[in-house]
Design a protein around this motif. Structure first.
Motif, PDB file in Angstrom:
ATOM      1  N   THR A  72      26.743  14.815  -3.906  1.00 29.71           N
ATOM      2  CA  THR A  72      25.878  15.281  -5.204  1.00 29.71           C
ATOM      3  C   THR A  72      24.846  13.474  -4.727  1.00 29.71           C
ATOM      4  N   VAL A  73      23.521  13.195  -5.356  1.00 29.95           N
ATOM      5  CA  VAL A  73      22.961  11.786  -5.768  1.00 29.95           C
ATOM      6  C   VAL A  73      22.447  12.747  -7.003  1.00 29.95           C
ATOM      7  N   GLU A  74      22.010  11.303  -8.178  1.00 34.60           N
ATOM      8  CA  GLU A  74      20.904  11.449  -9.142  1.00 34.60           C
ATOM      9  C   GLU A  74      20.032  10.453  -8.513  1.00 34.60           C
ATOM     10  N   ILE A  75      18.951  10.402  -8.999  1.00 30.28           N
ATOM     11  CA  ILE A  75      18.365   9.040  -9.109  1.00 30.28           C
ATOM     12  C   ILE A  75      17.144   9.389 -10.395  1.00 30.28           C
ATOM     13  N   LEU A  76      17.370   8.120 -11.522  1.00 28.67           N
ATOM     14  CA  LEU A  76      16.623   8.701 -12.248  1.00 28.67           C
ATOM     15  C   LEU A  76      15.481   6.924 -12.157  1.00 28.67           C
ATOM     16  N   GLY A  77      13.845   7.792 -12.608  1.00 22.69           N
ATOM     17  CA  GLY A  77      13.396   6.487 -12.341  1.00 22.69           C
ATOM     18  C   GLY A  77      11.978   6.176 -13.210  1.00 22.69           C
ATOM     19  N   LEU A  78      11.984   5.058 -13.383  1.00 25.23           N
ATOM     20  CA  LEU A  78      10.503   4.484 -14.721  1.00 25.23           C
ATOM     21  C   LEU A  78      10.118   3.998 -14.040  1.00 25.23           C
ATOM     22  N   PHE A  79       8.494   4.037 -13.899  1.00 24.66           N
ATOM     23  CA  PHE A  79       7.585   3.510 -13.651  1.00 24.66           C
ATOM     24  C   PHE A  79       6.338   2.888 -14.362  1.00 24.66           C
ATOM     25  N   VAL A  80       5.598   2.551 -14.453  1.00 22.68           N
ATOM     26  CA  VAL A  80       4.123   1.706 -14.650  1.00 22.68           C
ATOM     27  C   VAL A  80       3.383   0.863 -14.049  1.00 22.68           C
ATOM     28  N   GLN A  81       1.965   1.213 -14.484  1.00 23.45           N
ATOM     29  CA  GLN A  81       0.531   1.312 -12.667  1.00 23.45           C
ATOM     30  C   GLN A  81       0.011   1.161 -13.826  1.00 23.45           C
ATOM     31  N   ASP A  82      -0.971  -0.260 -13.873  1.00 20.85           N
ATOM     32  CA  ASP A  82      -2.244  -0.255 -14.390  1.00 20.85           C
ATOM     33  C   ASP A  82      -2.958  -0.951 -13.481  1.00 20.85           C
ATOM     34  N   ASP A  83      -4.357   0.024 -13.553  1.00 24.74           N
ATOM     35  CA  ASP A  83      -5.653   0.203 -12.720  1.00 24.74           C
ATOM     36  C   ASP A  83      -6.907  -0.664 -13.804  1.00 24.74           C
ATOM     37  N   PHE A  84      -6.221  -2.183 -13.948  1.00 23.45           N
ATOM     38  CA  PHE A  84      -7.530  -3.394 -14.477  1.00 23.45           C
ATOM     39  C   PHE A  84      -8.577  -3.339 -13.093  1.00 23.45           C
ATOM     40  N   GLN A  85      -9.436  -3.453 -13.820  1.00 21.88           N
ATOM     41  CA  GLN A  85     -11.219  -3.550 -14.195  1.00 21.88           C
ATOM     42  C   GLN A  85     -11.889  -4.364 -14.360  1.00 21.88           C
ATOM     43  N   VAL A  86     -11.251  -5.713 -13.745  1.00 19.13           N
ATOM     44  CA  VAL A  86     -11.805  -6.935 -14.540  1.00 19.13           C
ATOM     45  C   VAL A  86     -12.790  -7.430 -14.212  1.00 19.13           C
ATOM     46  N   THR A  87     -13.660  -7.452 -13.836  1.00 19.33           N
ATOM     47  CA  THR A  87     -14.965  -7.637 -13.850  1.00 19.33           C
ATOM     48  C   THR A  87     -16.099  -6.077 -13.038  1.00 19.33           C
ATOM     49  N   GLU A  88     -17.234  -5.822 -13.291  1.00 18.69           N
ATOM     50  CA  GLU A  88     -17.829  -4.719 -12.511  1.00 18.69           C
ATOM     51  C   GLU A  88     -17.456  -5.058 -10.890  1.00 18.69           C
ATOM     52  N   GLN A  89     -17.206  -5.862  -9.849  1.00 19.50           N
ATOM     53  CA  GLN A  89     -16.460  -5.505  -9.055  1.00 19.50           C
ATOM     54  C   GLN A  89     -15.483  -6.077  -8.209  1.00 19.50           C
ATOM     55  N   LEU A  90     -14.116  -6.585  -9.148  1.00 26.87           N
ATOM     56  CA  LEU A  90     -13.443  -6.462  -9.221  1.00 26.87           C
ATOM     57  C   LEU A  90     -12.211  -5.977  -9.662  1.00 26.87           C
ATOM     58  N   GLN A  91     -11.542  -5.061  -8.955  1.00 29.33           N
ATOM     59  CA  GLN A  91     -10.459  -4.405  -9.270  1.00 29.33           C
ATOM     60  C   GLN A  91      -9.023  -4.793  -8.893  1.00 29.33           C
ATOM     61  N   MET A  92      -7.948  -4.946 -10.037  1.00 27.21           N
ATOM     62  CA  MET A  92      -6.392  -4.891  -9.785  1.00 27.21           C
ATOM     63  C   MET A  92      -5.780  -4.209 -10.357  1.00 27.21           C
ATOM     64  N   THR A  93      -4.668  -3.930  -9.476  1.00 27.93           N
ATOM     65  CA  THR A  93      -3.502  -2.500  -9.107  1.00 27.93           C
ATOM     66  C   THR A  93      -2.413  -3.142  -9.856  1.00 27.93           C
ATOM     67  N   TYR A  94      -1.488  -3.163 -10.836  1.00 30.87           N
ATOM     68  CA  TYR A  94      -0.440  -3.429 -10.000  1.00 30.87           C
ATOM     69  C   TYR A  94       1.034  -3.129 -11.062  1.00 30.87           C
ATOM     70  N   GLY A  95       1.747  -2.818 -10.578  1.00 31.77           N
ATOM     71  CA  GLY A  95       2.809  -1.784 -11.108  1.00 31.77           C
ATOM     72  C   GLY A  95       4.425  -2.069 -10.872  1.00 31.77           C
ATOM     73  N   LEU A  96       5.319  -1.697 -11.768  1.00 37.45           N
ATOM     74  CA  LEU A  96       6.648  -1.562 -10.959  1.00 37.45           C
ATOM     75  C   LEU A  96       7.523  -0.723 -11.746  1.00 37.45           C
ATOM     76  N   ARG A  97       8.157  -0.018 -10.472  1.00 39.05           N
ATOM     77  CA  ARG A  97       9.169   0.828 -10.756  1.00 39.05           C
ATOM     78  C   ARG A  97      10.742   0.904 -10.776  1.00 39.05           C
ATOM     79  N   LEU A  98      11.344   0.854 -11.430  1.00 38.04           N
ATOM     80  CA  LEU A  98      12.912   0.726 -11.646  1.00 38.04           C
ATOM     81  C   LEU A  98      13.742   2.396 -11.143  1.00 38.04           C
ATOM     82  N   ASP A  99      14.498   1.780 -10.742  1.00 38.13           N
ATOM     83  CA  ASP A  99      15.328   3.493  -9.781  1.00 38.13           C
ATOM     84  C   ASP A  99      16.856   2.873 -10.224  1.00 38.13           C
ATOM     85  N   LYS A 100      17.716   3.974  -9.877  1.00 41.95           N
ATOM     86  CA  LYS A 100      18.719   4.048 -10.550  1.00 41.95           C
ATOM     87  C   LYS A 100      19.273   5.274  -9.530  1.00 41.95           C
ATOM     88  N   TYR A 101      20.721   4.965  -8.846  1.00 42.46           N
ATOM     89  CA  TYR A 101      20.789   5.519  -7.522  1.00 42.46           C
ATOM     90  C   TYR A 101      22.547   5.866  -8.435  1.00 42.46           C
TER      91      TYR A 101
END
Length: 181
Positions: A72-101
């Motif tokens: 048996t395995v139990e997996i719990l994950g928490l995550f957040v992801q941001d798509d940030f439109q910095v300027t009209e031409q530049l987009q930045m994405t960043y995120g973080l995920r925490l997993d517990k097995y």
């Protein structure tokens, strides 16, 4: 999303094996001006089973299919992801995920792993239809069940000191799209 998956393979007179998953995925998306934030939690409870009932002979050996305790395995994950439109031409994405097995193998060995999976990416629009992009991501995965048919052979066991897996991904590229392509 809530789900139950129950997958079984039966080989008459030899064995029956299966993998059952009970899962839950809760997520939300928030549009906050130049930010599009996706966040949530997911959970899985997996059980791998193998019931033997026969044998097969080949390659100068006989393989007896034995019944082995479930894994048996139990997996719990928490995550957040941001798509940030910095300027009209530049987009930045960043995120973080925490997993517990939390994994218990057929021999009763317990493996508890937790780790982070970060990512970051940039996309720059050079002209109509042409974007340049670069990204980096690191992925984490804890110890999980062995292949149940291989585990039945008896010679395959988990190393008590087995640790989680990590992978890194670097990507540079471009994307081009117009009315024709």
């Amino acid at each position: 999303k809530a789900y139950l998956t129950d997958f079984n393979i039966d080989r008459e007179g030899q064995y029956s094996m299966g993998y059952k998953t009970l899962g839950l995925d809760l997520r939300d998306i928030a549009d906050l001006g130049n930010h599009r934030l996706e966040y949530g939690i997911d959970y899985r409870d997996d059980t791998a089973s193998f019931t033997g009932g026969g044998s097969i002979t080949g390659f100068a050996a006989t393989l007896n299919y034995l019944t082995v305790p479930d894994e048996t395995v139990e997996i719990l994950g928490l995550f957040v992801q941001d798509d940030f439109q910095v300027t009209e031409q530049l987009q930045m994405t960043y995120g973080l995920r925490l997993d517990k097995y939390d994994y218990v193998d057929r021999n009763g060995l317990v493996f508890k792993d937790d780790g982070l999976s970060p990512n970051v990416g940039l996309s720059y629009n050079i002209s109509d239809g042409l974007d340049l992009n670069a990204s980096y991501g690191r992925a984490f995965r804890g110890v999980t069940p062995l292949d149940v048919i291989t585990a039945n052979e008896g010679s395959m066991t988990n190393d008590p000191d087995a640790g989680p897996e990590t992978a890194e991904n670097y990507e540079l590229g471009f994307q081009y799209a117009n009315e024709i392509f």
